[in-house]
Design an enzyme around this catalytic site. Structure first.
Site, PDB file in Angstrom:
ATOM      1  N   SER A 143       0.657  -1.212  -0.452  1.00  0.00           N
ATOM      2  CA  SER A 143       0.263  -0.127  -0.543  1.00  0.00           C
ATOM      3  C   SER A 143       0.839   0.633  -0.108  1.00  0.00           C
ATOM      4  O   SER A 143       1.940   1.179   0.238  1.00  0.00           O
ATOM      5  CB  SER A 143      -0.880   0.140   1.319  1.00  0.00           C
ATOM      6  OG  SER A 143      -1.725   1.241   1.702  1.00  0.00           O
ATOM      7  N   TYR A 157      -1.945  -0.732   9.787  1.00  0.00           N
ATOM      8  CA  TYR A 157      -2.055  -0.631   8.919  1.00  0.00           C
ATOM      9  C   TYR A 157      -0.861  -0.864   8.074  1.00  0.00           C
ATOM     10  O   TYR A 157      -0.538  -1.471   7.303  1.00  0.00           O
ATOM     11  CB  TYR A 157      -2.874  -1.212   8.266  1.00  0.00           C
ATOM     12  CG  TYR A 157      -3.496  -1.109   7.185  1.00  0.00           C
ATOM     13  CD1 TYR A 157      -3.922  -2.049   6.713  1.00  0.00           C
ATOM     14  CD2 TYR A 157      -3.462   0.354   5.702  1.00  0.00           C
ATOM     15  CE1 TYR A 157      -4.157  -2.823   4.737  1.00  0.00           C
ATOM     16  CE2 TYR A 157      -3.626  -0.335   4.979  1.00  0.00           C
ATOM     17  CZ  TYR A 157      -3.884  -0.997   3.753  1.00  0.00           C
ATOM     18  OH  TYR A 157      -3.798  -1.224   2.880  1.00  0.00           O
TER      19      TYR A 157
HETATM   20  P1  NAP Z   1     -11.208  -5.573   0.420  1.00  0.00           P
HETATM   21  O1  NAP Z   1     -12.609  -5.080  -0.595  1.00  0.00           O
HETATM   22  O2  NAP Z   1     -11.887  -4.990   2.210  1.00  0.00           O
HETATM   23  O3  NAP Z   1     -11.704  -7.504   0.277  1.00  0.00           O
HETATM   24  C1  NAP Z   1     -10.513  -8.017   0.877  1.00  0.00           C
HETATM   25  C2  NAP Z   1     -10.590  -9.293   0.564  1.00  0.00           C
HETATM   26  O4  NAP Z   1      -9.307  -9.753   1.053  1.00  0.00           O
HETATM   27  C3  NAP Z   1     -11.380 -10.168   1.358  1.00  0.00           C
HETATM   28  O5  NAP Z   1     -11.798 -10.615  -0.555  1.00  0.00           O
HETATM   29  C4  NAP Z   1     -12.006 -10.871   2.274  1.00  0.00           C
HETATM   30  O6  NAP Z   1     -12.606 -11.944   1.433  1.00  0.00           O
HETATM   31  C5  NAP Z   1     -10.390 -11.226   2.023  1.00  0.00           C
HETATM   32  N1  NAP Z   1      -9.892 -11.825   3.147  1.00  0.00           N
HETATM   33  C6  NAP Z   1      -9.573 -10.691   4.412  1.00  0.00           C
HETATM   34  N2  NAP Z   1      -9.181 -11.630   5.543  1.00  0.00           N
HETATM   35  C7  NAP Z   1      -8.695 -12.711   4.739  1.00  0.00           C
HETATM   36  C8  NAP Z   1      -8.117 -13.641   5.411  1.00  0.00           C
HETATM   37  N3  NAP Z   1      -7.700 -13.884   6.707  1.00  0.00           N
HETATM   38  N4  NAP Z   1      -8.023 -14.905   4.839  1.00  0.00           N
HETATM   39  C9  NAP Z   1      -8.334 -15.009   3.401  1.00  0.00           C
HETATM   40  N5  NAP Z   1      -8.593 -13.564   2.644  1.00  0.00           N
HETATM   41  C10 NAP Z   1      -9.523 -12.776   3.245  1.00  0.00           C
HETATM   42  O7  NAP Z   1     -10.099  -4.860  -0.097  1.00  0.00           O
HETATM   43  P2  NAP Z   1      -9.383  -4.477  -1.469  1.00  0.00           P
HETATM   44  O8  NAP Z   1      -9.834  -3.000  -0.866  1.00  0.00           O
HETATM   45  O9  NAP Z   1      -9.157  -4.507  -2.135  1.00  0.00           O
HETATM   46  O10 NAP Z   1      -8.142  -4.687  -0.793  1.00  0.00           O
HETATM   47  C11 NAP Z   1      -6.906  -5.935  -0.923  1.00  0.00           C
HETATM   48  C12 NAP Z   1      -5.933  -5.872  -0.593  1.00  0.00           C
HETATM   49  O11 NAP Z   1      -5.161  -4.442  -1.093  1.00  0.00           O
HETATM   50  C13 NAP Z   1      -5.281  -5.426   1.352  1.00  0.00           C
HETATM   51  O12 NAP Z   1      -3.854  -6.027   1.344  1.00  0.00           O
HETATM   52  C14 NAP Z   1      -5.147  -4.181   1.133  1.00  0.00           C
HETATM   53  O13 NAP Z   1      -4.513  -3.468   2.154  1.00  0.00           O
HETATM   54  C15 NAP Z   1      -4.665  -3.322  -0.095  1.00  0.00           C
HETATM   55  N6  NAP Z   1      -4.916  -2.041  -0.522  1.00  0.00           N
HETATM   56  C16 NAP Z   1      -6.097  -1.614  -0.754  1.00  0.00           C
HETATM   57  C17 NAP Z   1      -6.104  -0.035  -0.806  1.00  0.00           C
HETATM   58  C18 NAP Z   1      -7.616   0.615  -0.865  1.00  0.00           C
HETATM   59  O14 NAP Z   1      -7.710   1.914  -1.130  1.00  0.00           O
HETATM   60  N7  NAP Z   1      -8.830  -0.270  -1.674  1.00  0.00           N
HETATM   61  C19 NAP Z   1      -5.298   0.823  -0.647  1.00  0.00           C
HETATM   62  C20 NAP Z   1      -4.421  -0.053  -0.481  1.00  0.00           C
HETATM   63  C21 NAP Z   1      -3.612  -0.980  -0.783  1.00  0.00           C
HETATM   64  P3  NAP Z   1     -14.331 -12.497   2.494  1.00  0.00           P
HETATM   65  O15 NAP Z   1     -15.265 -11.475   0.871  1.00  0.00           O
HETATM   66  O16 NAP Z   1     -14.293 -13.612   2.052  1.00  0.00           O
HETATM   67  O17 NAP Z   1     -14.430 -11.348   3.232  1.00  0.00           O
END
Ligand code: NAP
Length: 248
Positions: A143, A157
């Site tokens: 991130s 985080y």
């Molecule tokens: P999201 O929409 O909240 O989705 C999270 C995903 O992770 C879901 O598929 C969830 O499964 C799964 N998950 C959570 N805990 C888990 C575990 N213990 N084991 C297996 N699966 C798990 O998140 P996102 O925003 O797409 O983020 C994805 C990645 O990008 C993360 O690493 C986040 O830190 C990074 N990121 C995101 C942003 C942003 O602005 N969105 C920015 C920087 C980095 P369920 O559907 O079953 O809950």
């Protein structure tokens, strides 16, 4: 070579977009999720409707037993994994460090850091040419927070993503001569559900004016960078980072 990918957290957000794009690029896809079977099944259904191969596998990436079982399942369903996207990640309610308790810190670090290590370990065991494998590629989803620190929101985080950056650098060097490339993407403010988990569903819209490009990012824009790093077009890149942050 038959391309087989595991996308952790593939049921929603960046992971779901990555799973879809990987299928379009010819990968057989394992869509990992934690609880949301309906979302994971919707992703696999769409992939199959478009002629691709996909399975949904429930596994907590922070659980050694679950991770081993998931990789074994993929071995049986599709053959040896050739690409891993360590995407599953969580954050908790926005607060200052002085208010964080140990339970929260453990949850965040277990999923975001230990989860990536365990999945990377299983992938390396299968991909490493030193261990009889055929090579492969890993992309960790870090991130922009690892550079910015997320003060007042979730320094825990941000620190977990700092650990992912270091994992990327160290593992890349460790397995560079074993036929495995390890890189990372650092997304900025992307429209997904994760911001609601922090207590602010519309966080991206609040912060987008601070982004040089003056907008939030879409999950598919991150997925495109991930698929490039996994592809042969990135064949001489390892231990490196692609920021997908609109210039921030
Ligand atoms: P999201 O929409 O909240 O989705 C999270 C995903 O992770 C879901 O598929 C969830 O499964 C799964 N998950 C959570 N805990 C888990 C575990 N213990 N084991 C297996 N699966 C798990 O998140 P996102 O925003 O797409 O983020 C994805 C990645 O990008 C993360 O690493 C986040 O830190 C990074 N990121 C995101 C942003 C942003 O602005 N969105 C920015 C920087 C980095 P369920 O559907 O079953 O809950």
């Amino acid at each position: 070579m038959h391309k087989v990918i595991i996308v952790t957290g593939g049921s929603r957000g960046i992971g779901a977009a990555t799973a879809q794009l990987a299928a379009q690029r010819g990968y057989a896809v394992c869509v990992n999720y934690l609880n949301n079977a309906a979302a994971a099944n919707a992703v696999t259904k769409l992939i199959r409707q478009n002629g691709g191969e996909a399975i949904a596998v429930a596994a907590d990436v922070a659980s050694e037993v679950d991770v081993s079982r998931m990789f074994d399942l993929v071995d049986n369903a599709f053959g040896t994994v050739t690409a891993l996207v360590n995407n599953a990640g969580i954050l908790e309610r926005q607060m200052r460090v002085e208010d964080m308790d140990a339970g929260r810190l453990q949850r965040v670090l277990r999923t975001n850091v230990i989860g990536c290590f365990l999945c990377a370990r299983e992938a390396v065991r299968r991909m490493s040419t030193r261990l009889g494998g055929a090579g492969g590629a890993i992309v960790n989803v870090s991130s922009g927070a690892s550079r910015l620190g997320s003060p007042g929101e979730y320094v825990d985080y941000a620190a977990s993503k700092g650990a992912i950056d270091t994992l990327t650098i160290g593992l890349a060097k460790e397995v560079a001569s074993d036929g495995i490339r390890v890189n990372a993407v650092r997304p900025g403010f992307i429209y997904t559900d994760i911001h609601a988990d922090g207590g602010e569903p519309h966080r991206v819209d609040r912060l987008k004016e601070r982004v040089p490009m003056k907008r939030g990012g879409e999950a598919m824009e991150v997925a495109a960078a991930i698929l490039w790093l996994l592809s042969e077009e990135a064949s001489y890149s390892t231990g490196t980072f692609v920021d997908v942050t609109g210039g921030k």
